[in-house]
Motif scaffolding. Sequence first.
Motif, PDB file in Angstrom:
ATOM      1  N   THR A 121       0.819  -1.212   0.000  1.00 36.86           N
ATOM      2  CA  THR A 121       0.000   0.000   0.000  1.00 36.86           C
ATOM      3  C   THR A 121       0.853   1.261   0.000  1.00 36.86           C
ATOM      4  OG1 THR A 121      -1.588  -1.256   1.351  1.00 36.86           O
ATOM      5  CG2 THR A 121      -1.981   1.094   1.149  1.00 36.86           C
ATOM      6  N   ALA A 122       2.120   1.146   0.387  1.00 41.75           N
ATOM      7  CA  ALA A 122       2.971   2.329   0.571  1.00 41.75           C
ATOM      8  C   ALA A 122       3.123   3.139  -0.715  1.00 41.75           C
ATOM      9  CB  ALA A 122       4.343   1.912   1.102  1.00 41.75           C
ATOM     10  N   GLY A 123       3.406   2.462  -1.825  1.00 43.12           N
ATOM     11  CA  GLY A 123       3.574   3.175  -3.093  1.00 43.12           C
ATOM     12  C   GLY A 123       2.341   3.968  -3.485  1.00 43.12           C
ATOM     13  N   PRO A 124       1.185   3.300  -3.613  1.00 44.17           N
ATOM     14  CA  PRO A 124      -0.046   4.044  -3.917  1.00 44.17           C
ATOM     15  C   PRO A 124      -0.370   5.112  -2.879  1.00 44.17           C
ATOM     16  CG  PRO A 124      -0.387   1.699  -4.258  1.00 44.17           C
ATOM     17  CD  PRO A 124       0.966   1.847  -3.624  1.00 44.17           C
ATOM     18  N   ARG A 125      -0.004   4.856  -1.612  1.00 40.25           N
ATOM     19  CA  ARG A 125      -0.317   5.820  -0.559  1.00 40.25           C
ATOM     20  C   ARG A 125       0.392   7.151  -0.779  1.00 40.25           C
ATOM     21  NH1 ARG A 125      -4.112   7.674   2.571  1.00 40.25           N
ATOM     22  NH2 ARG A 125      -3.236   9.116   4.075  1.00 40.25           N
ATOM     23  N   ILE A 134       3.306  12.594   7.521  1.00 40.03           N
ATOM     24  CA  ILE A 134       3.598  12.211   8.908  1.00 40.03           C
ATOM     25  C   ILE A 134       2.618  11.136   9.373  1.00 40.03           C
ATOM     26  CG2 ILE A 134       3.772  13.031  11.291  1.00 40.03           C
ATOM     27  CD1 ILE A 134       4.493  15.779  10.179  1.00 40.03           C
ATOM     28  N   ARG A 135       1.377  11.283   8.975  1.00 45.35           N
ATOM     29  CA  ARG A 135       0.339  10.313   9.337  1.00 45.35           C
ATOM     30  C   ARG A 135       0.657   8.934   8.767  1.00 45.35           C
ATOM     31  NH1 ARG A 135      -4.615   9.438   6.572  1.00 45.35           N
ATOM     32  NH2 ARG A 135      -6.276   8.615   7.905  1.00 45.35           N
ATOM     33  N   THR A 136       1.170   8.900   7.557  1.00 48.29           N
ATOM     34  CA  THR A 136       1.543   7.629   6.940  1.00 48.29           C
ATOM     35  C   THR A 136       2.695   6.973   7.701  1.00 48.29           C
ATOM     36  OG1 THR A 136       0.832   8.430   4.766  1.00 48.29           O
ATOM     37  CG2 THR A 136       2.323   6.541   4.803  1.00 48.29           C
ATOM     38  N   ILE A 137       3.640   7.791   8.160  1.00 48.76           N
ATOM     39  CA  ILE A 137       4.763   7.262   8.942  1.00 48.76           C
ATOM     40  C   ILE A 137       4.272   6.686  10.266  1.00 48.76           C
ATOM     41  CG2 ILE A 137       6.895   7.886  10.147  1.00 48.76           C
ATOM     42  CD1 ILE A 137       7.329  10.002   7.930  1.00 48.76           C
ATOM     43  N   THR A 138       3.341   7.390  10.922  1.00 47.10           N
ATOM     44  CA  THR A 138       2.805   6.865  12.183  1.00 47.10           C
ATOM     45  C   THR A 138       2.015   5.580  11.956  1.00 47.10           C
ATOM     46  OG1 THR A 138       0.791   8.223  12.042  1.00 47.10           O
ATOM     47  CG2 THR A 138       2.676   9.164  13.206  1.00 47.10           C
ATOM     48  N   CYS A 139       1.404   5.468  10.780  1.00 50.66           N
ATOM     49  CA  CYS A 139       0.715   4.223  10.436  1.00 50.66           C
ATOM     50  C   CYS A 139       1.711   3.067  10.414  1.00 50.66           C
ATOM     51  CB  CYS A 139       0.019   4.359   9.083  1.00 50.66           C
ATOM     52  SG  CYS A 139      -0.800   2.849   8.512  1.00 50.66           S
ATOM     53  N   GLY A 140       2.876   3.325   9.815  1.00 47.38           N
ATOM     54  CA  GLY A 140       3.919   2.304   9.820  1.00 47.38           C
ATOM     55  C   GLY A 140       4.338   1.936  11.225  1.00 47.38           C
ATOM     56  N   LEU A 158      -3.661  12.978  13.749  1.00 47.60           N
ATOM     57  CA  LEU A 158      -3.281  13.546  12.455  1.00 47.60           C
ATOM     58  C   LEU A 158      -4.365  13.362  11.397  1.00 47.60           C
ATOM     59  CD1 LEU A 158       0.449  12.426  12.436  1.00 47.60           C
ATOM     60  CD2 LEU A 158      -0.362  14.793  12.359  1.00 47.60           C
ATOM     61  N   THR A 159      -5.326  12.503  11.684  1.00 44.21           N
ATOM     62  CA  THR A 159      -6.459  12.354  10.776  1.00 44.21           C
ATOM     63  C   THR A 159      -7.317  13.617  10.765  1.00 44.21           C
ATOM     64  OG1 THR A 159      -6.497   9.957  11.155  1.00 44.21           O
ATOM     65  CG2 THR A 159      -8.485  10.919  10.229  1.00 44.21           C
ATOM     66  N   ILE A 160      -7.279  14.380  11.852  1.00 45.53           N
ATOM     67  CA  ILE A 160      -8.079  15.611  11.937  1.00 45.53           C
ATOM     68  C   ILE A 160      -7.665  16.618  10.857  1.00 45.53           C
ATOM     69  CG2 ILE A 160      -8.712  17.573  13.393  1.00 45.53           C
ATOM     70  CD1 ILE A 160      -8.342  15.728  15.833  1.00 45.53           C
ATOM     71  N   PRO A 161      -6.377  17.030  10.790  1.00 48.22           N
ATOM     72  CA  PRO A 161      -6.012  17.974   9.721  1.00 48.22           C
ATOM     73  C   PRO A 161      -6.127  17.368   8.329  1.00 48.22           C
ATOM     74  CG  PRO A 161      -4.048  17.238  10.900  1.00 48.22           C
ATOM     75  CD  PRO A 161      -5.230  16.768  11.692  1.00 48.22           C
ATOM     76  N   TRP A 162      -5.852  16.068   8.212  1.00 47.92           N
ATOM     77  CA  TRP A 162      -5.941  15.425   6.898  1.00 47.92           C
ATOM     78  C   TRP A 162      -7.373  15.461   6.366  1.00 47.92           C
ATOM     79  CZ3 TRP A 162      -3.678  13.924   2.643  1.00 47.92           C
ATOM     80  CH2 TRP A 162      -4.286  12.970   1.827  1.00 47.92           C
ATOM     81  N   ASP A 163      -8.312  14.982   7.160  1.00 49.83           N
ATOM     82  CA  ASP A 163      -9.708  14.959   6.722  1.00 49.83           C
ATOM     83  C   ASP A 163     -10.248  16.373   6.516  1.00 49.83           C
ATOM     84  OD1 ASP A 163      -9.519  12.249   6.952  1.00 49.83           O
ATOM     85  OD2 ASP A 163     -11.202  11.990   8.316  1.00 49.83           O
TER      86      ASP A 163
END
Length: 243
Positions: A84-88, A116-122, A146-151
């Motif tokens: 999922t990382a590449g498409p992400r 940053i959110r993706t890194i924390t997911c990892g 971090l989902t708050i600012p993203w969404d």
Amino acid sequence: MSETLQPIKKPLLKFNAQIVAIAHTTCSLSAFLVALAVGTSLHYHKIVENQYWGYPDEWFPSVSATIGDRYPERSIFQILIALTAGPRFLLLFLNFIRLYKSQSCLPLVSLVSGIIRTITCGGWVYITSTDDHDWHDIFMISYIVLTIPWDYCITTLTPPRSTLRRNRKYTAWLFFFTLIPLIYLYIQHKVHQVAGAYSYYAYCEWSLIFLDVGFDAWSIVDFKDLTLELRSTNNNDEEQIVT
């Protein structure tokens, strides 16, 4: 009438950006669903058990127990989520380009928070609750925050009064409203040690996963008229046409 030669560069690769969003949705959903299917098939009684209760008082596994406690579901999940990382990361940059507004800081905020959110997911994916419960929770909580600012940024930047914006808004609202029963049920489990509370907590936890993936899946609709092309700068790849 004079003739002129105009070079036309043939694209080395050309595809609709929807493919990126579809790949992201497919890989992420597959990772969780396959792990859940394998886990319940091979280790059902073990992954529904927690520190206070086991089956039949608890009957549904949490996300953490499903993806991190047992082999082979843990390994299967980590392999699929790695895909999922590449498409992400492509999704993050495509959203930045698609929703970019020169007079707004929100596109940059969405990109930075998304990375940053993706890194924390990892962090919570590869440091499981079995490995280190505290760090697993820290990364998980950071991801949710971090989902708050993203969404917010993605929803706000979506064209107003559009169906897409409405769908993103409702998906985000459902995500954050689900946190209310999630926290309540966790307290019931952890503090009051109520039998079955953790299974209901798991329902909320899995709902958050699907809502989170669903929010990003709306990019499939958003990218329908967005095309990506890769072109070479080598002149040998040019065709000459006469006009």
